[in-house]
Write a protein that holds these residues in place. Sequence first.
Motif, short mmCIF file in Angstrom:
data_model
loop_
_atom_site.label_atom_id
_atom_site.label_comp_id
_atom_site.label_asym_id
_atom_site.label_seq_id
_atom_site.Cartn_x
_atom_site.Cartn_y
_atom_site.Cartn_z
N ASP A 326 -122.40 -19.53 39.36
CA ASP A 326 -122.24 -18.60 40.48
C ASP A 326 -121.74 -17.24 40.00
O ASP A 326 -122.05 -16.21 40.61
N ALA A 327 -120.96 -17.21 38.92
CA ALA A 327 -120.40 -15.96 38.43
C ALA A 327 -121.49 -14.99 38.00
O ALA A 327 -121.35 -13.77 38.16
N PHE A 328 -122.58 -15.50 37.43
CA PHE A 328 -123.68 -14.61 37.00
C PHE A 328 -124.36 -13.97 38.21
O PHE A 328 -124.84 -12.84 38.13
N TYR A 329 -124.41 -14.68 39.33
CA TYR A 329 -124.92 -14.08 40.56
C TYR A 329 -123.96 -13.03 41.12
O TYR A 329 -124.39 -12.07 41.77
N ALA A 330 -122.65 -13.25 40.87
CA ALA A 330 -121.64 -12.38 41.48
C ALA A 330 -121.39 -11.09 40.72
O ALA A 330 -120.71 -10.20 41.23
N CYS A 331 -121.91 -10.98 39.49
CA CYS A 331 -121.69 -9.74 38.74
C CYS A 331 -122.49 -8.60 39.38
O CYS A 331 -123.43 -8.82 40.16
N ASN A 332 -122.16 -7.38 39.05
CA ASN A 332 -122.82 -6.20 39.63
C ASN A 332 -124.12 -5.91 38.90
O ASN A 332 -124.22 -5.04 38.04
N TRP A 333 -125.17 -6.66 39.25
CA TRP A 333 -126.44 -6.55 38.55
C TRP A 333 -127.43 -5.61 39.24
O TRP A 333 -128.42 -5.18 38.64
N VAL A 334 -127.16 -5.28 40.49
CA VAL A 334 -128.14 -4.51 41.28
C VAL A 334 -128.41 -3.14 40.67
O VAL A 334 -129.56 -2.68 40.60
N GLU A 335 -127.36 -2.48 40.20
CA GLU A 335 -127.50 -1.10 39.73
C GLU A 335 -127.78 -0.99 38.24
O GLU A 335 -127.75 0.11 37.69
N GLN A 336 -128.06 -2.11 37.58
CA GLN A 336 -128.17 -2.08 36.13
C GLN A 336 -129.61 -1.84 35.65
O GLN A 336 -130.55 -1.80 36.45
N LEU A 337 -129.74 -1.70 34.33
CA LEU A 337 -131.03 -1.42 33.69
C LEU A 337 -131.97 -2.62 33.82
O LEU A 337 -131.52 -3.75 33.97
N PRO A 338 -133.30 -2.38 33.73
CA PRO A 338 -134.26 -3.49 33.80
C PRO A 338 -134.01 -4.55 32.72
O PRO A 338 -134.16 -5.75 32.98
N LYS A 339 -133.65 -4.13 31.51
CA LYS A 339 -133.41 -5.12 30.45
C LYS A 339 -132.17 -5.98 30.76
O LYS A 339 -132.10 -7.14 30.36
N PHE A 340 -131.22 -5.42 31.48
CA PHE A 340 -130.07 -6.19 31.93
C PHE A 340 -130.53 -7.30 32.87
O PHE A 340 -130.12 -8.45 32.74
N LYS A 341 -131.42 -6.93 33.82
CA LYS A 341 -131.88 -7.90 34.81
C LYS A 341 -132.74 -8.98 34.17
O LYS A 341 -132.68 -10.15 34.57
N ARG A 342 -133.54 -8.60 33.15
CA ARG A 342 -134.34 -9.61 32.46
C ARG A 342 -133.44 -10.61 31.72
O ARG A 342 -133.65 -11.83 31.79
N ALA A 343 -132.44 -10.09 31.02
CA ALA A 343 -131.52 -10.97 30.30
C ALA A 343 -130.77 -11.88 31.28
O ALA A 343 -130.57 -13.07 31.01
N LEU A 344 -130.37 -11.31 32.41
CA LEU A 344 -129.66 -12.09 33.42
C LEU A 344 -130.56 -13.18 34.00
O LEU A 344 -130.12 -14.31 34.24
N HIS A 345 -131.83 -12.84 34.21
CA HIS A 345 -132.79 -13.80 34.77
C HIS A 345 -132.93 -15.01 33.86
O HIS A 345 -132.89 -16.17 34.32
N PHE A 346 -133.10 -14.77 32.56
CA PHE A 346 -133.24 -15.89 31.61
C PHE A 346 -131.95 -16.71 31.53
O PHE A 346 -131.99 -17.94 31.40
N THR A 347 -130.82 -16.03 31.64
CA THR A 347 -129.54 -16.75 31.60
C THR A 347 -129.37 -17.64 32.82
O THR A 347 -128.91 -18.78 32.72
#
Length: 388
Positions: A326-347
């Motif tokens: 749940d913590a990975f969903y709760a981090c501030n990912w909305v405003e981040q770079l596309p590569k951040f979101k890709r890495a988060l998606h795989f995680t």
Amino acid sequence: MAVQDEIQLDTHRALFYHWRVWELTGLMRPPGVSRLSYLVYSIAINLVVTLLFPLSLIANLLFTTNLAGMCENLTITITDVVANLKFVNVYHVRKQLHEIRTLLRQMDLRATQVGDPEELSALRREVEIAQGSFLTFARIFVFGTLLSCIRLIIRPDRELLYPAWFGIDWRNSTRSYVLINIYQLFALVAQAVQNCASDSYPPAFLCLLTGHMRALELRVRRIGFGPDLSKEEVYEELIECIRDLMRVHRLREIIQHILSVACMAQFACSAAVQCTVTMHFLYMAADHELTAMIISIVFFTAVTLEVLVICYFGDRMRTQSEALCDAFYACNWVEQLPKFKRALHFTLARTQRPSLIFAGNYIPLSLETFEQVMRFTYSVFTLLLRAK
């Protein structure tokens, strides 16, 4: 302050008492002791205690002729043999134990570098819980050993601390009787120390895993909320947390390997002892033997609590793994770079399933499993009651 935390934070202290027991009982060579002298010491103490003590119990079981005595001896023998198998398993996984020590140092260093007080507090709390579980088991074993000694002293006739066969007429020989009881007391204390470590190291490992999961959860929830951080720096922060997650998964894999056989042996032992104790209790209740009934209830409670403790800490670790996801969903990912979101998606894809430790790579350590064990015990009890 950071230097002080680095000195003080050592989550491997959760296994401090266990490591000392393994050194004393010939499994782990202490620093400063020569290999040859420790090998001789290890072979001697394990031949005298780990091998000879259960063999004397098994031999006595084979010579038992009545059902009540067989049930009582079988309960003690199963418990001791399985405890020794768990002790031998520690020797089998000693390389993994050293690997955990190295991995924990890396994870402690990372937590110290981050320096978050809440993370450090969570880790230290788990260390205290793990050490407390060892001390609780130690008090139980001390109490049981004292009861055996008191029972021996107050009995009017000659009896041994534990029913065992030695091939000597100790009832008619004072010297043999004294020597055998001295040996049994020594072996009983050594076995109690071994069993204390064997019964309490699964909760200790689960506490360590839970603590580092909790620390990482707090770390991940802060991603993207720090002041004056560029988006590139936030991305690097995520990558570091992913590396931390890989260390947590590696820790879980090692702990799974270490606990699989030990926990499976505990489940099998508990089931066998519960069935034997149930049969003993039913027949002793018919004969109105109060002492035997109390002993049966104590044994039944002890093996049930051992399973409950393992399942509780396993379930606690599973709940924490869900919170980490749940913590990975709760981090501030909305405003981040596309590569951040890709890495988060795989995680997130990797963390969807909650982590569990399995006994024998099959039975999950959870409160649901404990509930099933109790249902099985109740079914056996009703079956034996009807058969009687």
